[in-house]
Design a protein around this motif. Structure first.
Motif, PDB file in Angstrom:
ATOM      1  N   ALA A  14       0.832  -1.209   0.000  1.00  0.00           N
ATOM      2  CA  ALA A  14       0.000   0.000   0.000  1.00  0.00           C
ATOM      3  C   ALA A  14       0.864   1.257   0.000  1.00  0.00           C
ATOM      4  CB  ALA A  14      -0.909  -0.002   1.218  1.00  0.00           C
ATOM      5  N   ASN A  15       0.247   2.344  -0.352  1.00  0.00           N
ATOM      6  CA  ASN A  15       0.830   3.703  -0.362  1.00  0.00           C
ATOM      7  C   ASN A  15       1.679   3.957  -1.607  1.00  0.00           C
ATOM      8  OD1 ASN A  15      -0.357   4.109   2.180  1.00  0.00           O
ATOM      9  ND2 ASN A  15       1.488   3.448   3.251  1.00  0.00           N
ATOM     10  N   PHE A  20      -0.621   7.774   0.256  1.00  0.00           N
ATOM     11  CA  PHE A  20      -0.997   7.287   1.591  1.00  0.00           C
ATOM     12  C   PHE A  20      -2.491   6.956   1.661  1.00  0.00           C
ATOM     13  CE2 PHE A  20      -2.402   8.058   5.994  1.00  0.00           C
ATOM     14  CZ  PHE A  20      -1.674   7.057   6.615  1.00  0.00           C
ATOM     15  N   ASP A  21      -2.797   5.731   2.069  1.00  0.00           N
ATOM     16  CA  ASP A  21      -4.178   5.230   2.219  1.00  0.00           C
ATOM     17  C   ASP A  21      -4.975   5.237   0.906  1.00  0.00           C
ATOM     18  OD1 ASP A  21      -3.864   4.564   4.861  1.00  0.00           O
ATOM     19  OD2 ASP A  21      -5.290   6.022   5.669  1.00  0.00           O
ATOM     20  N   GLU A 132     -10.877  -3.780   7.512  1.00  0.00           N
ATOM     21  CA  GLU A 132      -9.450  -3.409   7.534  1.00  0.00           C
ATOM     22  C   GLU A 132      -9.235  -1.966   8.005  1.00  0.00           C
ATOM     23  OE1 GLU A 132      -6.666  -5.102   7.069  1.00  0.00           O
ATOM     24  OE2 GLU A 132      -5.259  -4.041   5.785  1.00  0.00           O
ATOM     25  N   HIS A 134      -9.039   0.756   6.077  1.00  0.00           N
ATOM     26  CA  HIS A 134      -8.661   1.589   4.921  1.00  0.00           C
ATOM     27  C   HIS A 134      -8.633   0.677   3.698  1.00  0.00           C
ATOM     28  CE1 HIS A 134      -4.772  -0.127   6.023  1.00  0.00           C
ATOM     29  NE2 HIS A 134      -5.055   0.289   7.226  1.00  0.00           N
ATOM     30  N   ASP A 136      -6.622   0.613   0.893  1.00  0.00           N
ATOM     31  CA  ASP A 136      -5.486   0.529  -0.035  1.00  0.00           C
ATOM     32  C   ASP A 136      -4.779  -0.818  -0.089  1.00  0.00           C
ATOM     33  OD1 ASP A 136      -4.726   1.301   2.523  1.00  0.00           O
ATOM     34  OD2 ASP A 136      -2.980   2.408   1.862  1.00  0.00           O
ATOM     35  N   ASN A 137      -5.011  -1.721   0.854  1.00  0.00           N
ATOM     36  CA  ASN A 137      -4.526  -3.098   0.716  1.00  0.00           C
ATOM     37  C   ASN A 137      -5.616  -4.036   0.185  1.00  0.00           C
ATOM     38  OD1 ASN A 137      -2.523  -2.390   3.399  1.00  0.00           O
ATOM     39  ND2 ASN A 137      -1.629  -3.558   1.717  1.00  0.00           N
ATOM     40  N   THR A 180       0.628  -2.318  12.078  1.00  0.00           N
ATOM     41  CA  THR A 180       0.075  -1.126  11.424  1.00  0.00           C
ATOM     42  C   THR A 180      -0.378  -0.128  12.495  1.00  0.00           C
ATOM     43  OG1 THR A 180      -0.603  -2.402   9.517  1.00  0.00           O
ATOM     44  CG2 THR A 180      -1.717  -0.323   9.823  1.00  0.00           C
ATOM     45  N   ARG A 184       0.788   3.615  12.578  1.00  0.00           N
ATOM     46  CA  ARG A 184      -0.181   4.717  12.410  1.00  0.00           C
ATOM     47  C   ARG A 184      -0.126   5.673  13.601  1.00  0.00           C
ATOM     48  NH1 ARG A 184      -3.408   3.748   7.836  1.00  0.00           N
ATOM     49  NH2 ARG A 184      -5.003   5.293   8.245  1.00  0.00           N
ATOM     50  N   ARG A 231       7.614   7.902  10.206  1.00  0.00           N
ATOM     51  CA  ARG A 231       7.754   6.481  10.532  1.00  0.00           C
ATOM     52  C   ARG A 231       9.199   5.996  10.429  1.00  0.00           C
ATOM     53  NH1 ARG A 231       2.437   4.300   7.149  1.00  0.00           N
ATOM     54  NH2 ARG A 231       1.024   4.254   8.932  1.00  0.00           N
ATOM     55  N   GLY A 257       3.528  -0.260   2.489  1.00  0.00           N
ATOM     56  CA  GLY A 257       2.446  -0.055   3.449  1.00  0.00           C
ATOM     57  C   GLY A 257       2.969   0.706   4.655  1.00  0.00           C
ATOM     58  N   ALA A 258       2.683   0.155   5.840  1.00  0.00           N
ATOM     59  CA  ALA A 258       3.137   0.787   7.075  1.00  0.00           C
ATOM     60  C   ALA A 258       4.496   0.235   7.499  1.00  0.00           C
ATOM     61  CB  ALA A 258       2.099   0.554   8.158  1.00  0.00           C
TER      62      ALA A 258
HETATM   63  N1  HSE Z   1      -2.100   2.952   4.261  1.00  0.00           N
HETATM   64  C1  HSE Z   1      -1.860   2.140   5.408  1.00  0.00           C
HETATM   65  C2  HSE Z   1      -0.815   2.821   6.287  1.00  0.00           C
HETATM   66  C3  HSE Z   1      -1.382   0.800   4.970  1.00  0.00           C
HETATM   67  O1  HSE Z   1       0.181   3.283   5.756  1.00  0.00           O
HETATM   68  O2  HSE Z   1      -1.011   2.880   7.504  1.00  0.00           O
HETATM   69  C4  HSE Z   1      -1.101  -0.118   6.105  1.00  0.00           C
HETATM   70  O3  HSE Z   1      -1.781  -1.270   6.011  1.00  0.00           O
END
Ligand code: HSE
Length: 304
Positions: A14-15, A20-21, A132, A134, A136-137, A180, A184, A231, A257-258
């Motif tokens: 993802a991302n 993002f998201d 989930e 969001h 994006d996954n 995640t 987040r 992050r 992703g995260a």
């Molecule tokens: N878009 C999400 C994040 C993906 O970056 O937190 C994580 O599953």
């Protein structure tokens, strides 16, 4: 005993840097989920492969919770009260490759097929996104390809496409987990306008360049100012790994992703990029290996 179905679900990243998201890509690494729905309230869950020591095999199991959600949604929870679930997992857990999305999507798709397909893929996307948090996954896990997804008044919308150039994925997998939730909670509630502008341009450029097959434009398209800077402290050596991937020839590189996986996007030199990324992790005291993957075209599908 009822009918059995087996579903194959791709891992996802993802991302993809600036999205993002919103942006996601389906990868050629898979989990298989085999489901038998039972009329009686009995539950048997078997796990093989990734997550064998971590995935609960009782009521807390995410695949089972997803199946129960779908049964309730389709008003079939009085008819089916139990299940036998066999999971064969190739997607590493809690590394940013969409293992929870794969569990949710595999379970929803399997239950939906066994009920005679009351929901189409958009219906599955809505339930999967609710589970989930969001889209994006779960979007690339359902539709395959590269996906743009968003929430419109709580309803997810998704556009899926295959890039018009052969884009390969090199994923450096460090030997630690990152939830995640933890990743987040490192994010601020508000971001500066200039950082939002930085990402808007790059996310638009990324989708446009992929649709056009323009590799030159991709060189600036995978950068991000909205989540990765906050992050980075959770992934030792993250920017060294980014640099190493680019120096070895990657078009772009981002947290998958995260995190904590790091994904490089490239048209060639996959092994050289993978070695450069893992060596950069090693220099920062982190054990890591790499995967060379392609983009999965199909998304979740039935395995005969
Ligand atoms: N878009 C999400 C994040 C993906 O970056 O937190 C994580 O599953």
């Amino acid at each position: 005993m009822g009918k059995t179905i087996k579903i194959r679900v791709p891992g996802t990243s993802a991302n993809c840097g600036p999205g993002f998201d919103s942006l996601g890509v389906s990868c050629t690494i898979y989990n298989d989920l085999e489901l038998t729905l039972l009329h009686e309230p009995a539950l048997q869950i078997f796990v093989e492969g990734e997550g064998v020591d971590n995935i609960p095999t009782d009521d807390r199991n995410l695949a089972w919770k997803s199946i129960q959600t779908l049964l309730r949604h389709c008003k079939a929870d009085e008819e089916y009260k139990g299940a036998i679930i066999r999971m064969k997992n190739g997607i590493p857990l809690s590394r940013g490759l969409g293992s929870s999305a794969a569990a949710i999507v595999g379970a929803l798709k399997a239950a939906n097929v066994l009920l005679g397909n009351p929901l189409d893929r958009r219906g599955l996307l809505k339930i999967a996104t609710d589970l989930e948090g969001h889209p994006d996954n779960v979007a690339p896990a359902i539709f395959g390809g590269f996906t743009v997804s968003l929430l419109n008044d709580g309803i997810p919308e998704c556009f899926s496409f295959m890039p018009r150039l052969l884009l390969n994925l090199v994923v450096a997998v460090p030997d630690f987990h990152l939830s995640t939730k933890a990743a987040r909670s490192a994010l601020p509630l508000d971001v500066p306008l200039k950082d939002a502008v930085f990402n808007v341009g790059r996310a638009a450029l990324l989708v446009g360049a992929l649709l056009k097959g323009n590799a030159a434009f991709l060189r600036n398209a995978f950068d991000d100012a909205l989540h990765q800077p906050y992050r980075a402290k959770l992934i030792p050596g993250m920017y060294d790994v980014f640099r190493a991937a680019k120096e070895a020839g990657a078009l772009g590189v981002a947290m998958s992703g995260a995190g904590p996986c790091i994904i490089a996007f490239t048209t060639d030199s996959m092994d050289a990029i993978g070695h450069a990324m893992t060596e950069a992790f090693h220099r920062n005291g982190v054990e890591a290996h790499f995967l060379t993957l392609g983009i999965d075209k199909r998304g979740a599908h039935i395995v005969k």
